[in-house]
Design a protein around this motif. Structure first.
Motif, PDB file in Angstrom:
ATOM      1  N   TYR A  24      -0.657 -11.503  37.629  1.00  0.00           N
ATOM      2  CA  TYR A  24       0.723 -11.713  36.970  1.00  0.00           C
ATOM      3  C   TYR A  24       0.214 -12.811  35.560  1.00  0.00           C
ATOM      4  CZ  TYR A  24       3.771 -16.136  35.727  1.00  0.00           C
ATOM      5  OH  TYR A  24       4.725 -16.294  34.917  1.00  0.00           O
ATOM      6  N   ALA A  25      -0.572 -13.221  35.524  1.00  0.00           N
ATOM      7  CA  ALA A  25      -1.773 -14.361  34.869  1.00  0.00           C
ATOM      8  C   ALA A  25      -1.832 -13.048  33.375  1.00  0.00           C
ATOM      9  CB  ALA A  25      -2.672 -14.798  35.261  1.00  0.00           C
ATOM     10  N   ILE A  26      -2.502 -12.065  34.173  1.00  0.00           N
ATOM     11  CA  ILE A  26      -2.869 -11.076  32.661  1.00  0.00           C
ATOM     12  C   ILE A  26      -1.676 -10.501  32.416  1.00  0.00           C
ATOM     13  CG2 ILE A  26      -3.489  -8.677  31.708  1.00  0.00           C
ATOM     14  CD1 ILE A  26      -6.017  -9.928  33.294  1.00  0.00           C
ATOM     15  N   ALA A  27      -0.843  -9.958  32.688  1.00  0.00           N
ATOM     16  CA  ALA A  27       1.002  -9.962  32.332  1.00  0.00           C
ATOM     17  C   ALA A  27       1.235 -10.596  31.551  1.00  0.00           C
ATOM     18  CB  ALA A  27       1.166  -8.774  33.377  1.00  0.00           C
ATOM     19  N   ALA A  28       1.863 -11.750  32.186  1.00  0.00           N
ATOM     20  CA  ALA A  28       2.360 -12.839  30.952  1.00  0.00           C
ATOM     21  C   ALA A  28       2.054 -12.958  30.799  1.00  0.00           C
ATOM     22  CB  ALA A  28       2.596 -13.965  31.977  1.00  0.00           C
ATOM     23  N   ALA A  29       0.783 -13.498  30.251  1.00  0.00           N
ATOM     24  CA  ALA A  29       0.015 -13.762  28.569  1.00  0.00           C
ATOM     25  C   ALA A  29      -0.238 -12.433  27.801  1.00  0.00           C
ATOM     26  CB  ALA A  29      -1.768 -13.875  29.302  1.00  0.00           C
ATOM     27  N   ALA A  30      -0.472 -11.076  27.747  1.00  0.00           N
ATOM     28  CA  ALA A  30       0.272 -10.171  27.322  1.00  0.00           C
ATOM     29  C   ALA A  30       1.317 -10.034  26.897  1.00  0.00           C
ATOM     30  CB  ALA A  30      -0.347  -8.900  28.183  1.00  0.00           C
ATOM     31  N   SER A  31       2.412  -9.962  27.255  1.00  0.00           N
ATOM     32  CA  SER A  31       3.841 -10.694  26.538  1.00  0.00           C
ATOM     33  C   SER A  31       3.944 -11.236  25.984  1.00  0.00           C
ATOM     34  CB  SER A  31       4.012 -10.756  27.976  1.00  0.00           C
ATOM     35  OG  SER A  31       5.075 -11.844  27.956  1.00  0.00           O
ATOM     36  N   GLU A  32       3.077 -12.360  25.138  1.00  0.00           N
ATOM     37  CA  GLU A  32       3.497 -13.328  24.393  1.00  0.00           C
ATOM     38  C   GLU A  32       2.614 -12.090  22.974  1.00  0.00           C
ATOM     39  OE1 GLU A  32       4.593 -15.834  24.034  1.00  0.00           O
ATOM     40  OE2 GLU A  32       4.602 -15.606  25.884  1.00  0.00           O
ATOM     41  N   LYS A  33       2.278 -11.195  23.211  1.00  0.00           N
ATOM     42  CA  LYS A  33       1.556 -10.172  22.113  1.00  0.00           C
ATOM     43  C   LYS A  33       1.949  -8.529  22.049  1.00  0.00           C
ATOM     44  CE  LYS A  33      -2.575  -9.404  20.047  1.00  0.00           C
ATOM     45  NZ  LYS A  33      -4.244  -9.448  19.835  1.00  0.00           N
ATOM     46  N   TYR A  34       1.770  -8.416  23.457  1.00  0.00           N
ATOM     47  CA  TYR A  34       2.291  -6.549  23.210  1.00  0.00           C
ATOM     48  C   TYR A  34       3.711  -6.243  23.321  1.00  0.00           C
ATOM     49  CZ  TYR A  34      -3.255  -5.968  23.362  1.00  0.00           C
ATOM     50  OH  TYR A  34      -3.674  -6.665  21.758  1.00  0.00           O
ATOM     51  N   LYS A  35       4.275  -5.765  22.826  1.00  0.00           N
ATOM     52  CA  LYS A  35       5.513  -4.994  23.186  1.00  0.00           C
ATOM     53  C   LYS A  35       6.272  -4.637  24.948  1.00  0.00           C
ATOM     54  CE  LYS A  35       9.069  -2.671  20.165  1.00  0.00           C
ATOM     55  NZ  LYS A  35       9.332  -1.401  19.293  1.00  0.00           N
ATOM     56  N   TYR A  36       5.386  -4.054  25.222  1.00  0.00           N
ATOM     57  CA  TYR A  36       5.620  -3.231  27.124  1.00  0.00           C
ATOM     58  C   TYR A  36       4.809  -3.626  26.796  1.00  0.00           C
ATOM     59  CZ  TYR A  36       8.538   0.039  23.811  1.00  0.00           C
ATOM     60  OH  TYR A  36       9.039   0.276  23.220  1.00  0.00           O
ATOM     61  N   VAL A  37       4.879  -4.255  28.609  1.00  0.00           N
ATOM     62  CA  VAL A  37       3.934  -4.879  29.188  1.00  0.00           C
ATOM     63  C   VAL A  37       4.332  -4.387  30.695  1.00  0.00           C
ATOM     64  CG1 VAL A  37       2.945  -6.398  30.618  1.00  0.00           C
ATOM     65  CG2 VAL A  37       3.572  -6.548  27.781  1.00  0.00           C
ATOM     66  N   THR A  38       3.640  -3.701  31.785  1.00  0.00           N
ATOM     67  CA  THR A  38       3.852  -3.668  33.062  1.00  0.00           C
ATOM     68  C   THR A  38       2.581  -4.718  33.547  1.00  0.00           C
ATOM     69  OG1 THR A  38       2.444  -1.357  33.569  1.00  0.00           O
ATOM     70  CG2 THR A  38       5.340  -1.445  32.770  1.00  0.00           C
ATOM     71  N   ARG A  39       3.469  -4.704  35.129  1.00  0.00           N
ATOM     72  CA  ARG A  39       2.384  -5.328  36.767  1.00  0.00           C
ATOM     73  C   ARG A  39       3.498  -4.384  37.611  1.00  0.00           C
ATOM     74  NH1 ARG A  39       3.151 -10.051  39.925  1.00  0.00           N
ATOM     75  NH2 ARG A  39       5.386 -10.383  38.570  1.00  0.00           N
ATOM     76  N   PRO A  51      -4.093  -5.253  52.966  1.00  0.00           N
ATOM     77  CA  PRO A  51      -4.582  -4.791  51.140  1.00  0.00           C
ATOM     78  C   PRO A  51      -3.372  -5.353  50.472  1.00  0.00           C
ATOM     79  CG  PRO A  51      -4.028  -3.586  53.243  1.00  0.00           C
ATOM     80  CD  PRO A  51      -3.112  -4.487  53.844  1.00  0.00           C
ATOM     81  N   ALA A  52      -4.031  -5.105  49.353  1.00  0.00           N
ATOM     82  CA  ALA A  52      -3.185  -5.907  47.829  1.00  0.00           C
ATOM     83  C   ALA A  52      -4.122  -5.495  46.735  1.00  0.00           C
ATOM     84  CB  ALA A  52      -3.163  -7.648  48.165  1.00  0.00           C
ATOM     85  N   LEU A  53      -3.615  -4.914  45.817  1.00  0.00           N
ATOM     86  CA  LEU A  53      -3.667  -3.758  44.842  1.00  0.00           C
ATOM     87  C   LEU A  53      -2.016  -4.217  43.785  1.00  0.00           C
ATOM     88  CD1 LEU A  53      -5.450  -1.970  43.959  1.00  0.00           C
ATOM     89  CD2 LEU A  53      -3.475  -0.421  44.604  1.00  0.00           C
ATOM     90  N   ALA A  54      -2.747  -4.310  42.695  1.00  0.00           N
ATOM     91  CA  ALA A  54      -1.920  -4.770  41.672  1.00  0.00           C
ATOM     92  C   ALA A  54      -2.720  -4.215  40.105  1.00  0.00           C
ATOM     93  CB  ALA A  54      -0.901  -6.190  40.731  1.00  0.00           C
ATOM     94  N   THR A  55      -1.081  -3.371  39.197  1.00  0.00           N
ATOM     95  CA  THR A  55      -1.799  -2.663  38.302  1.00  0.00           C
ATOM     96  C   THR A  55      -1.271  -3.025  37.071  1.00  0.00           C
ATOM     97  OG1 THR A  55       0.083  -0.706  37.796  1.00  0.00           O
ATOM     98  CG2 THR A  55      -2.478  -0.171  39.262  1.00  0.00           C
ATOM     99  N   VAL A  56      -2.501  -3.653  36.008  1.00  0.00           N
ATOM    100  CA  VAL A  56      -1.588  -4.355  34.644  1.00  0.00           C
ATOM    101  C   VAL A  56      -1.297  -2.731  33.754  1.00  0.00           C
ATOM    102  CG1 VAL A  56      -1.570  -6.010  32.853  1.00  0.00           C
ATOM    103  CG2 VAL A  56      -1.804  -6.348  35.809  1.00  0.00           C
ATOM    104  N   ILE A  57      -0.529  -2.808  32.761  1.00  0.00           N
ATOM    105  CA  ILE A  57      -0.412  -2.461  31.676  1.00  0.00           C
ATOM    106  C   ILE A  57      -0.091  -2.767  30.826  1.00  0.00           C
ATOM    107  CG2 ILE A  57      -0.243   0.654  30.571  1.00  0.00           C
ATOM    108  CD1 ILE A  57       0.172   1.250  33.382  1.00  0.00           C
ATOM    109  N   PHE A  58      -1.011  -3.277  29.294  1.00  0.00           N
ATOM    110  CA  PHE A  58       0.000  -3.734  28.030  1.00  0.00           C
ATOM    111  C   PHE A  58      -0.064  -2.840  26.758  1.00  0.00           C
ATOM    112  CE2 PHE A  58      -3.704  -6.812  28.807  1.00  0.00           C
ATOM    113  CZ  PHE A  58      -4.017  -6.560  28.279  1.00  0.00           C
ATOM    114  N   SER A  59       1.092  -2.229  26.158  1.00  0.00           N
ATOM    115  CA  SER A  59       0.363  -1.697  24.696  1.00  0.00           C
ATOM    116  C   SER A  59       1.610  -1.385  23.898  1.00  0.00           C
ATOM    117  CB  SER A  59       1.267  -0.539  25.368  1.00  0.00           C
ATOM    118  OG  SER A  59       0.893   1.448  24.782  1.00  0.00           O
TER     119      SER A  59
END
Length: 184
Positions: A24-39, A51-59
């Protein structure tokens, strides 16, 4: 800081380790700079310790799917996640491992394995629940992705003032560990 057009990360652990919070922290930070963000979090919400797993992509370009089968970057907070993620790190990538918990590692030249004893470091602080923020600080410093200011803004938004102060202290501890141990 590394300027990337696209950044991918897979974070794995068990419920209660703060895996979803790191993402969440990485995706929220990325949303301030990148046009597309998924978490994309995947976890057993009814079972702490599952088990817990999360993917983060920003571009700055569209992201066709939020799920990753492999990534240049991964974080394993416990042994089960490590056993899965060690197969999903791309050649030349990096895998950050909570070496307080994951003690049996398979050596490889395919990617960089970085051992960070985040659970031990959090216990030294007297705040065992801050292991995830220590890992976040180490990851941000090692990857060079985003700025501290953007990450702090995301962390502060997600917590109260008192909790943010402790989280920021933990983040700084992770950053210092990465620098002092030649990981940067």
């Amino acid at each position: 800081m590394s300027e990337e057009k696209r950044h991918e990360l897979i974070v794995g652990g068990t419920g209660g380790q703060g895996v979803i919070t790191i993402a969440y922290a990485i995706a929220a930070a990325a949303s301030e700079k990148y046009k597309y963000v998924t978490r994309f979090p995947i976890y057993m919400a009814t079972q702490r310790g599952g088990p817990a797993l999360a993917t983060v992509i920003f571009s700055d370009e569209e992201i066709p799917a939020p799920i990753l089968s492999s990534s240049d970057n991964a974080i394993a907070m416990e042994s089960g996640a490590y056993n899965r993620l060690k197969k999903e790190v791309n050649p030349g990538g990096r895998l950050l491992v909570n070496s307080s918990i994951v003690t049996k590692l398979t050596e490889t030249d395919e990617y960089k394995t970085l051992r960070i004893p985040v659970t031990d470091l959090a216990q030294e602080m007297g705040k065992p629940q801050m292991a995830n923020m220590i890992m976040l600080g180490a990851y941000r410093e090692i990857s060079g992705v985003l700025t501290e200011e953007l990450v702090f803004k995301a962390m502060e938004k997600d917590s109260g003032e008192d909790r943010f102060a402790v989280a920021k202290e933990a983040f700084e501890k992770g950053k210092a560990y990465a620098v002092n141990n030649g990981m940067v």
